[in-house]
Structure formats: C-alpha cells, structure tokens
Design an enzyme around this catalytic site. Structure first.
Site, mmCIF file in Angstrom:
data_model
loop_
_atom_site.group_PDB
_atom_site.id
_atom_site.type_symbol
_atom_site.label_atom_id
_atom_site.label_comp_id
_atom_site.label_asym_id
_atom_site.label_seq_id
_atom_site.Cartn_x
_atom_site.Cartn_y
_atom_site.Cartn_z
ATOM 1 N N CYS B 109 40.272 40.605 25.208
ATOM 2 C CA CYS B 109 40.176 40.880 26.637
ATOM 3 C C CYS B 109 41.511 40.568 27.295
ATOM 4 O O CYS B 109 42.139 39.568 26.974
ATOM 5 C CB CYS B 109 39.108 40.014 27.291
ATOM 6 S SG CYS B 109 37.541 40.854 27.443
ATOM 7 N N VAL B 110 41.946 41.418 28.204
ATOM 8 C CA VAL B 110 43.221 41.161 28.861
ATOM 9 C C VAL B 110 42.982 40.581 30.255
ATOM 10 O O VAL B 110 42.054 40.978 30.919
ATOM 11 C CB VAL B 110 44.051 42.441 28.963
ATOM 12 C CG1 VAL B 110 45.488 42.100 29.347
ATOM 13 C CG2 VAL B 110 44.044 43.161 27.631
#
Lengths: 100, 110, 140
Positions: B109-110
């Site tokens: 996940c960014v």
C-alpha cells in the site's frame, strides 16, 4: 588457545573449511548466524564436523540454531550455548579469530 | 506523532499507525477510529478483529484483495466484497481497518 | 491497483538462494513477491542452494531479536502464489527432506476450493527448464 568463530554458511563460503585447515588441536570452534548450518547431524558437512569433534571443542549459538528451525538437528557432541556463554568463551580464550 | 487515549499518550508514525503493535487495546482502537471519523459498529469490530487474527497467524496485514476473499470465506459472501468493506471503511478497508487494528500498513500500500 | 497494470500476463520467477536472518535477501524477496502479487502475473518461486532454509519449519527467532517471517510464506496461497519449486539436490546436500519444510498449501478455485500442495520438489534439470521458460527472473 584461540576461539574460532564461523558465521557463514559452509554451502556459500569456504570459511568453515579454511578454518579447519588452520586451527590448532585443542582450540575451540563456535558456529554463529548462518555458520550453524555446518553444525547439523545430516548433510554434506556432517562427516567433516564429526571428525573435527575429535580434535576441537565445538559450540553452536543456540538462538541462531532455533531462529533457523534447526533445533534437534544439531550433531551430538556440539555444545549449544547462549549469548552469555559466548561472552564466557571469548573471555576464556587468548584471542578470537572471526572467519568473516 | 502521538495519540491521547484517556490521558495516556500512545506513539504513532506520521500517518497515524501505531508504533508498537503490542500496546493495542479496544480503547486505543476507538481513539484511532474517532481520528479516522469512523463510528465503530459490530461490523467494524468484526473486520478489525479478523485483521488482528490474520496478522497473528501470518505476520502480515493482507492486501485488500486477499482480505476481501478471506472475509468472504469466513463471514460469508455478503461481507466478502469491496462494496461492503468500503462502506465500513471509506478510505480503504486495508488501510483504515489496519490502522484501527494497530497493525502496520499492508505491504504494497502506498 | 491501477487499470494500466492489467493486460499482458508475463511469467515471473523469483529465485531464492540465501538462508534467512543471516542476510536480508530472504525477507526482501518475500516483500517484493507480496507487493508484486497485486499485478496478477504468472508467478513462480524457486528455492535452491541455501534458499531451501527459508521455508524450513519450526523457526523460533525470539532470542535473536528479529521478526520470524516464516509464517508469511503460508499466506502466499491467499495471494494466488501457488507454484513453489524446491530443489531436491539442495535438500539432499543439507540432509533435509520435504518433511522438514513448512506445509505450504493453496485452495484451488477451479476445483471447488480443494486444498492442494504448493510445493513441488524438482531436480536441477527441471529447475533449468523452469528458468528457461520465464519472461522475467528476479534473483535474491
């Protein structure tokens, strides 16, 4: 007498074999980190280690053995030690040679 | 960053994820949910607890796709879909629910 | 994940040849595998040389102060990563067998979610063929 510390897997580096060529009778060998893969009762290096036990005191660092799931696979005759045992060994010997 | 939970200060990273997973409690989860603007219902807790169990077993916070599938298997098809999960956690089930569950941000996940 | 990411499916092989904990390769590889799983590619994992130690069972890292990441390999099935190839020669040289490895399984969507083995024990010739048939090889 010296303490020889081997921390590399014998399958990856030749440090364990080089150590065996250069260690005086009566000295101690300690396997730590990936070096503990040389201390097992089965596999390519078991015969070499078994023979080495006749001439040297051999130890393996138990936390590193357990971390790698190799508990119960260590060769008979090799003594398992903890971190304070490591310190004691270093203090008991004249010098420490690390086979990096 | 830090979060005030009933007078006790709890450390978080700059995005609000708990620094020490072992500190987690229901009270801390509630405090994080308030900061996220989420009113915790039984359905929210079900997902949060599921995430904690998943982490306990596999040592990771699952990706959304994996979470959705696993929830569907455990809690039924009506809950194992992204519509249901996004309704509970509008800013992303993996991100928001993980934060409330005191877990690190899901890998990837960014 | 963005729509552009979908489209052409390529064959990706991750090669794991290092023991865990002594170096960071094993953990780095696992993280890359998990991140890249979002791209829906045709992924295989190969474990040979000291890499076979990565999936040994019974790890307990409490005393060395590092995270035991071995349970995460059991989640690979959830990520649709279910082609795991382990070298027979590497196991033999280390006195290990399949019983010394973790039980890595997946549920087959096309077979009523039947639980199946992800691990395949292969010889070096089969590993050579596997490498030869890839579009992308990532080595750790």
């Amino acid at each position: 007498m010296q303490l020889h510390v081997v921390n590399k897997s014998p399958f990856e580096k030749s440090t364990f074999e080089s150590c065996l060529l250069h260690v005086k009778k009566g000295s101690s060998i300690l396997f730590i980190e990936d070096g503990i893969f040389a201390a097992l009762n089965k596999g390519k290096f078991s015969e070499k280690v078994k023979n080495a036990l006749e001439n040297y005191k051999i130890y393996a660092l138990e936390p590193d053995v357990n971390a790698r799931g190799m508990k119960n696979k260590v060769m008979d005759g090799i003594k398992l030690i903890d971190y304070s045992g490591f310190v004691d060994l270093a203090a008991e010997h004249d010098a420490v040679q690390s086979w990096l | 960053m830090a979060l005030d939970v009933g007078g006790k200060v709890v450390e978080t990273d700059e995005e609000g994820y708990l620094s020490n997973r072992d500190e987690w409690s229901n009270e801390i989860a509630k405090a994080i949910s308030v900061a996220e603007g989420i009113d915790m219902s039984d359905n929210h807790w079900e997902v949060v607890n599921f995430l904690r169990e998943y982490y306990e077993e596999y040592q990771i916070a699952p990706a959304v796709r994996v979470l959705t599938k696993a929830i569907g298997k455990k809690l039924g098809k009506d809950k194992g879909n992204s519509k249901y999960l996004y309704e509970l956690f509008p800013y992303g089930p993996a991100k928001q629910a993980c934060k409330i569950a005191g877990l690190p941000k899901p890998t990837g996940c960014v | 994940m963005s729509e552009e990411a979908s489209g052409v499916v390529k064959k990706f092989l991750y090669i794991n040849r290092k023991a865990p904990y002594g170096t960071v390769y094993a953990l780095e590889s696992l993280e890359v595998v998990l991140i890249a799983a979002a791209f829906d590619q045709d992924v295989s994992l190969a474990f040979f040389d000291d890499g076979v130690y990565q999936i040994a069972k019974g790890m307990d890292t409490k005393a060395i102060g590092q995270k035991n990441f071995s349970p995460t390999y059991k989640a690979l099935g959830d990520y649709d990563i279910n082609k795991i190839y382990v070298s027979k020669e590497s196991l033999d040289a280390r006195g290990l067998s399949k019983d010394d490895l973790m039980d890595l399984k997946y549920e087959d969507e096309d077979d009523d979610w039947a639980e199946k083995d992800s691990i395949h024990i292969v010889n070096s010739e089969e590993l050579a063929d596997l490498m030869d048939s890839q579009d992308v090889i990532l080595s750790f």
